[in-house]
Design a protein around this motif. Structure first.
Motif, PDB file in Angstrom:
ATOM      1  N   GLU A  71       1.328  -1.970  -0.897  1.00 54.96           N
ATOM      2  CA  GLU A  71       0.816  -1.727   0.439  1.00 54.96           C
ATOM      3  C   GLU A  71      -0.576  -2.576   0.549  1.00 54.96           C
ATOM      4  O   GLU A  71      -0.836  -2.805   1.724  1.00 54.96           O
ATOM      5  N   HIS A  72      -1.214  -2.476  -0.416  1.00 53.57           N
ATOM      6  CA  HIS A  72      -2.680  -3.100  -0.323  1.00 53.57           C
ATOM      7  C   HIS A  72      -2.558  -4.450   0.142  1.00 53.57           C
ATOM      8  O   HIS A  72      -3.713  -4.761   0.681  1.00 53.57           O
ATOM      9  N   ALA A  73      -1.708  -5.119  -0.030  1.00 50.38           N
ATOM     10  CA  ALA A  73      -1.635  -6.343   0.496  1.00 50.38           C
ATOM     11  C   ALA A  73      -1.371  -6.682   1.999  1.00 50.38           C
ATOM     12  O   ALA A  73      -1.693  -7.614   2.480  1.00 50.38           O
ATOM     13  N   CYS A 114       5.323 -12.964  -3.781  1.00 51.71           N
ATOM     14  CA  CYS A 114       4.813 -12.313  -2.819  1.00 51.71           C
ATOM     15  C   CYS A 114       4.542 -10.905  -3.066  1.00 51.71           C
ATOM     16  O   CYS A 114       5.352 -10.154  -3.636  1.00 51.71           O
ATOM     17  N   ASP A 115       3.403 -10.730  -2.975  1.00 49.61           N
ATOM     18  CA  ASP A 115       2.676  -9.340  -3.298  1.00 49.61           C
ATOM     19  C   ASP A 115       3.332  -8.181  -2.358  1.00 49.61           C
ATOM     20  O   ASP A 115       2.953  -8.010  -1.188  1.00 49.61           O
ATOM     21  N   VAL A 116       4.207  -7.289  -2.870  1.00 51.19           N
ATOM     22  CA  VAL A 116       4.362  -6.220  -1.732  1.00 51.19           C
ATOM     23  C   VAL A 116       3.850  -5.021  -2.133  1.00 51.19           C
ATOM     24  O   VAL A 116       4.348  -3.728  -1.399  1.00 51.19           O
ATOM     25  N   PHE A 139     -10.723  -6.666   0.574  1.00 53.03           N
ATOM     26  CA  PHE A 139     -10.447  -5.342  -0.405  1.00 53.03           C
ATOM     27  C   PHE A 139      -9.315  -6.020  -1.650  1.00 53.03           C
ATOM     28  O   PHE A 139      -9.506  -5.593  -2.428  1.00 53.03           O
ATOM     29  N   HIS A 140      -8.415  -6.929  -0.884  1.00 53.99           N
ATOM     30  CA  HIS A 140      -7.300  -7.311  -2.094  1.00 53.99           C
ATOM     31  C   HIS A 140      -7.985  -8.173  -3.257  1.00 53.99           C
ATOM     32  O   HIS A 140      -7.893  -7.843  -4.234  1.00 53.99           O
ATOM     33  N   HIS A 141      -8.955  -9.110  -2.785  1.00 51.72           N
ATOM     34  CA  HIS A 141      -9.679  -9.864  -3.715  1.00 51.72           C
ATOM     35  C   HIS A 141     -10.899  -9.079  -4.445  1.00 51.72           C
ATOM     36  O   HIS A 141     -10.830  -9.063  -5.619  1.00 51.72           O
ATOM     37  N   ASN A 192      -0.874 -12.301 -11.821  1.00 53.78           N
ATOM     38  CA  ASN A 192      -0.470 -12.268 -10.499  1.00 53.78           C
ATOM     39  C   ASN A 192      -1.269 -12.611  -9.238  1.00 53.78           C
ATOM     40  O   ASN A 192      -0.651 -13.283  -8.438  1.00 53.78           O
ATOM     41  N   HIS A 193      -2.223 -11.996  -9.348  1.00 51.92           N
ATOM     42  CA  HIS A 193      -3.236 -12.209  -8.054  1.00 51.92           C
ATOM     43  C   HIS A 193      -3.776 -13.521  -8.372  1.00 51.92           C
ATOM     44  O   HIS A 193      -4.298 -13.968  -7.289  1.00 51.92           O
ATOM     45  N   ASP A 194      -4.068 -14.125  -9.304  1.00 53.79           N
ATOM     46  CA  ASP A 194      -4.650 -15.502  -9.733  1.00 53.79           C
ATOM     47  C   ASP A 194      -3.621 -16.142  -8.929  1.00 53.79           C
ATOM     48  O   ASP A 194      -3.993 -17.273  -8.111  1.00 53.79           O
TER      49      ASP A 194
END
Ligand code: MN3
Length: 214
Positions: free
Chosen positions: A170-172, A166-168, A30-32, A85-87
């Motif tokens: 909630e989906h992480a 650090c992705d905070v 889901f995250h990626h 940020n996600h990369d």
């Protein structure tokens, strides 16, 4: 990652279940495949009708969004940040991480925080102290001095160079950890690819020509 429009979703650099038991397959899918992909798609849609910004590097979109037409400004701010940020996030985790930084980065951590455990404590405070969605960051300034920050939403610490985020949102972490952000932080910390962070730090300190230099 492409340097400018059109952006494409980079593949996850390891298998979806490679980060178990810290992060589960469904969370990574889901995250990626959904969240990261949506930032890429939305950014491309926003830029499709804005030829003047199609040559802008991602880092410029993140910093110069106030110069864009008003109707796409906020969207570019959110989605360019989401892409960058996600990369970084997925590329700084590793299934079999080396748990200590290289000498140059370790020296800077000792100098600026007093040690790796003190850095971890500062990151944890930032991650748990971010109200709602956002990020905790380890960044380097142009002289290689380190600091910890937090940002809301998909806002970026650029032009301070993010080394680690650090992705905070909630989906992480919500599927495996529900409301336990602190447990997620501890799991995330165990996955950090320190050789990759060290390389990023060494590139930063070796070259001070990165756009745009503060
Ligand atoms: Mn995320």
């Amino acid at each position: 990652m492409e340097t400018h429009y059109p952006f494409t979703l980079p593949p996850l650099p390891y298998a979806y279940d490679a980060l178990l038991p810290e992060l589960d397959e469904r969370t990574m899918q889901f995250h990626h495949d959904k969240h990261f992909a949506a930032y890429v798609d939305n950014l491309n849609k926003l830029l499709a009708d804005c030829p003047e910004a199609q040559s802008w590097p991602l880092e410029r979109l993140i910093q110069d969004w106030p110069r864009l037409p008003e109707d796409i400004r906020q969207g570019v701010r959110n989605n360019a940040g989401g892409v960058y940020n996600h990369d970084l996030y997925f590329n700084t985790l590793h299934p079999t991480p080396v748990t200590s930084p290289g000498p140059a980065l370790q020296g800077a951590i000792d100098r600026d925080f007093g040690g790796l455990q003190e850095l971890k404590a500062a990151m944890r405070t930032a991650a748990l102290g971010q109200f709602g969605s956002g990020w905790a960051w380890l960044v380097s300034d142009k002289n290689g001095r380190l600091s910890v920050h937090k940002t809301p939403n998909q806002d970026s610490p650029l032009p301070l160079l993010p080394l680690l985020g650090c992705d905070v949102w909630e989906h992480a972490y919500y599927l495996p950890y529900q409301n336990r952000r602190g447990d997620y932080f501890e799991a995330w910390w165990r996955l950090i690819d320190w050789p990759q962070i060290t390389k990023r730090y060494e590139e930063r300190t070796a070259s001070q020509t990165r756009y745009p230099n503060p």
